[in-house]
Every structure is written in C-alpha cells, then in structure tokens.
Motif scaffolding. Structure first.
Motif, PDB file in Angstrom:
ATOM      1  N   GLU A  56       0.979  -1.275   0.019  1.00 13.31           N
ATOM      2  CA  GLU A  56       0.133   0.031  -0.073  1.00 13.31           C
ATOM      3  C   GLU A  56       0.805   1.128   0.140  1.00 13.31           C
ATOM      4  OE1 GLU A  56      -3.493   2.276   2.581  1.00 13.31           O
ATOM      5  OE2 GLU A  56      -2.323   0.529   3.508  1.00 13.31           O
ATOM      6  N   LEU A  57       0.882   1.862  -0.966  1.00 12.52           N
ATOM      7  CA  LEU A  57       1.378   3.396  -1.053  1.00 12.52           C
ATOM      8  C   LEU A  57       0.710   4.488  -0.343  1.00 12.52           C
ATOM      9  CD1 LEU A  57       2.505   3.214  -4.815  1.00 12.52           C
ATOM     10  CD2 LEU A  57       3.734   2.321  -2.921  1.00 12.52           C
ATOM     11  N   SER A  58       1.441   5.389   0.118  1.00 14.15           N
ATOM     12  CA  SER A  58       1.012   6.578   0.770  1.00 14.15           C
ATOM     13  C   SER A  58      -0.065   7.184   0.330  1.00 14.15           C
ATOM     14  CB  SER A  58       1.867   7.507   1.291  1.00 14.15           C
ATOM     15  OG  SER A  58       2.629   7.922   0.350  1.00 14.15           O
ATOM     16  N   ARG A  59       0.016   7.340  -1.265  1.00 14.26           N
ATOM     17  CA  ARG A  59      -0.865   8.124  -2.078  1.00 14.26           C
ATOM     18  C   ARG A  59      -0.786   7.476  -3.276  1.00 14.26           C
ATOM     19  NH1 ARG A  59       1.478  11.721  -5.467  1.00 14.26           N
ATOM     20  NH2 ARG A  59       3.349  12.758  -4.826  1.00 14.26           N
ATOM     21  N   ASN A  60      -1.511   7.807  -4.392  1.00 15.63           N
ATOM     22  CA  ASN A  60      -1.407   7.518  -6.032  1.00 15.63           C
ATOM     23  C   ASN A  60      -0.233   8.202  -6.288  1.00 15.63           C
ATOM     24  OD1 ASN A  60      -1.760   6.632  -8.493  1.00 15.63           O
ATOM     25  ND2 ASN A  60      -3.849   7.430  -8.823  1.00 15.63           N
ATOM     26  N   TYR A  61       0.683   7.482  -6.860  1.00 13.95           N
ATOM     27  CA  TYR A  61       1.920   7.842  -7.509  1.00 13.95           C
ATOM     28  C   TYR A  61       2.082   7.713  -8.847  1.00 13.95           C
ATOM     29  CZ  TYR A  61       3.957   9.023  -2.864  1.00 13.95           C
ATOM     30  OH  TYR A  61       4.225   9.184  -1.451  1.00 13.95           O
ATOM     31  N   ALA A 121       8.189   6.874  -4.935  1.00 12.38           N
ATOM     32  CA  ALA A 121       7.099   6.534  -3.935  1.00 12.38           C
ATOM     33  C   ALA A 121       7.096   6.178  -2.834  1.00 12.38           C
ATOM     34  CB  ALA A 121       6.206   5.347  -4.874  1.00 12.38           C
ATOM     35  N   LYS A 154       3.242   2.682   2.279  1.00 12.00           N
ATOM     36  CA  LYS A 154       2.639   3.122   3.823  1.00 12.00           C
ATOM     37  C   LYS A 154       2.681   1.665   4.606  1.00 12.00           C
ATOM     38  CE  LYS A 154      -1.727   4.840   5.543  1.00 12.00           C
ATOM     39  NZ  LYS A 154      -2.643   5.288   5.311  1.00 12.00           N
TER      40      LYS A 154
END
Length: 249
Positions: free
Chosen positions: A8-13, A241, A244
């Motif tokens: 899971e990334l902290s936002r959409n990169y 990126a 998270k």
C-alpha cells in the motif's frame, strides 16, 4: 494466504512508480508484471514461462500489440509517438509494448538501478539490454480509457526529454541557419545600396522579423527550461513513491 503480498502506497503516485516499488520488494528469481485492469490475459504467465524456460539465454519475455486497440485517433497517435521517439532517441521499440512481462532477477536488478524521478519505463526496459523476446498478444478492451489526452501528451514530452537532447541540437541548428540567412540578407542590402539602388525598408517587414525571431527565442528558452526543470527535480532526490504498509512480507 501467505503467498499473497500487498503493498500500500501512501498516495497515488502513478502506475509506473507502483510497479517499480513492487519490483523493489520482489524476491523471486522470476518476476511477472501485469496491469490490474486485466485487459491482458493473466494466462500469459504460462506462455511466457514456457518461453523463458525453454531458452536459458532469454532474460525477458514481454507482450506487445501489433495493432493498437481503439479508434483511428488513438492508433495514429501511438504510431506517431513511437516513430518520433525512434527519430529523436535512436531507440526502436517493437510494436506497442504492454506491461505483461516475465523477467529474470538480473534484469529486474538492472532496471532498479535507474532512479530518475520522471520515468519512461518502456524506454528504460529497452536500453538496459539483456536478451529480450517480444511476443504479439491481443488485449481486451474495457470500452474506455482513463488515460486522458493530457496524460498522453505529458508522457510524450517526458519520454523525449528523458531520452534525447536532439531538440536542443535542432534549435541550435535552426539558430545558426537563421544567422546565416541574416548575413546573406545584410550582404544583399549593402550590395543594393552601394552598387544598384536604394533599399526601401518597411515597418511591416521589420515587425515581422522581430516577432519571428522573438518567437524562436521563446521556443528555444522553453525547451531549455524543460531540461533545466528535469535537472531540478532530479537534484531534489525525492523518493519515487512511499510505501505505507506491506502485508505478508
């Protein structure tokens, strides 16, 4: 199932950055990538696996589209992009590559050595070398695309700037050519005035010349600015990126 890993990334990169993070955390000797929209058939993994196992010298098996999906505008824009990219960068890309590809660990590690912020992944995957085998595939269509014209134009500019300095050379050549024509014109004016007739100058020709040269200067400054901006972004050395959470790693 502990075999399933989730990042899971902290936002959409963006898709390219997400794929790169996935490859960074992968551990297997073979790595398979596939877009989540499943327009490319997951069973391609079996086909690619048979190909890469039947030839130990093959490092990558990837799919490409011989005929792009979509309407005439999308097909023509794709043809224009890849041909212009070849002219500017000298890099020939087979067909229209997709993200369905099976890669050996050595190839993946070579990809991960590229740390630039603005990543044109298809170009990077080509220039790293290794023995690559492309297979023509068919791609399902979900009926629409979230890849807008603005995103396509942005990617086109990113790819040209990342892989070629020819725009700078072209602008420089045009500038030299215009300077040469200007010298010829000055010689013509002097010759006309000294030996033949009075040269009648006009405001319209003067203003047109000023606007022409001014526009050329602005174009040159704009292109140089794009390259300077690239260096500025890279100098900040920000991560592409941020992960998270990870699950089952």
């Amino acid at each position: 199932d502990n075999r399933i890993k989730i990042i899971e990334l902290s936002r959409n990169y963006g898709a390219a950055a997400a794929r790169w993070e996935g490859m960074k955390l992968s551990k297997g000797e073979l790595v398979f990538t596939l877009d989540a929209d499943l327009e490319e058939d997951p069973s391609l993994l079996l086909t690619f696996y048979d190909k890469i196992k039947s030839n130990e010298e093959t490092d990558v098996v990837f799919g490409y589209l011989e005929n792009r999906k979509g309407g005439i505008v999308e097909k023509m824009s794709g043809w224009f992009f890849y041909n212009l990219f070849k002219i500017l960068s000298g890099i020939e890309i087979i067909g229209s590559p997709v993200w369905a590809r099976l890669m050996r660990r050595s190839y993946v590690e070579a990809l991960l050595q590229h740390t630039e912020q603005h990543l044109f992944a298809i170009g990077i995957m080509k220039i790293v070398g290794f023995k690559q085998l492309g297979l023509p595939i068919t791609k399902k269509s979900k009926g629409y695309t979230s890849y807008s014209l603005r995103k396509k134009v942005s990617q086109m500019l990113e790819s040209f700037i990342s892989f070629s300095d020819k725009p700078l050379k072209i602008i420089s050549s045009i500038g030299l050519f215009i300077s040469f024509l200007s010298l010829l014109f000055i010689f013509y004016i002097l010759t006309s005035k000294l030996f033949f007739e009075e040269y009648q100058s006009g405001w319209s020709s003067l203003i047109a010349s000023v606007f022409f040269v001014g526009g050329l200067n602005l174009s040159a400054i704009g292109i140089i600015g794009l390259y300077v901006g690239k260096n500025f972004q890279q100098s900040k050395n920000r991560p592409r990126a941020i992960v998270k959470n990870t699950f089952n790693f």
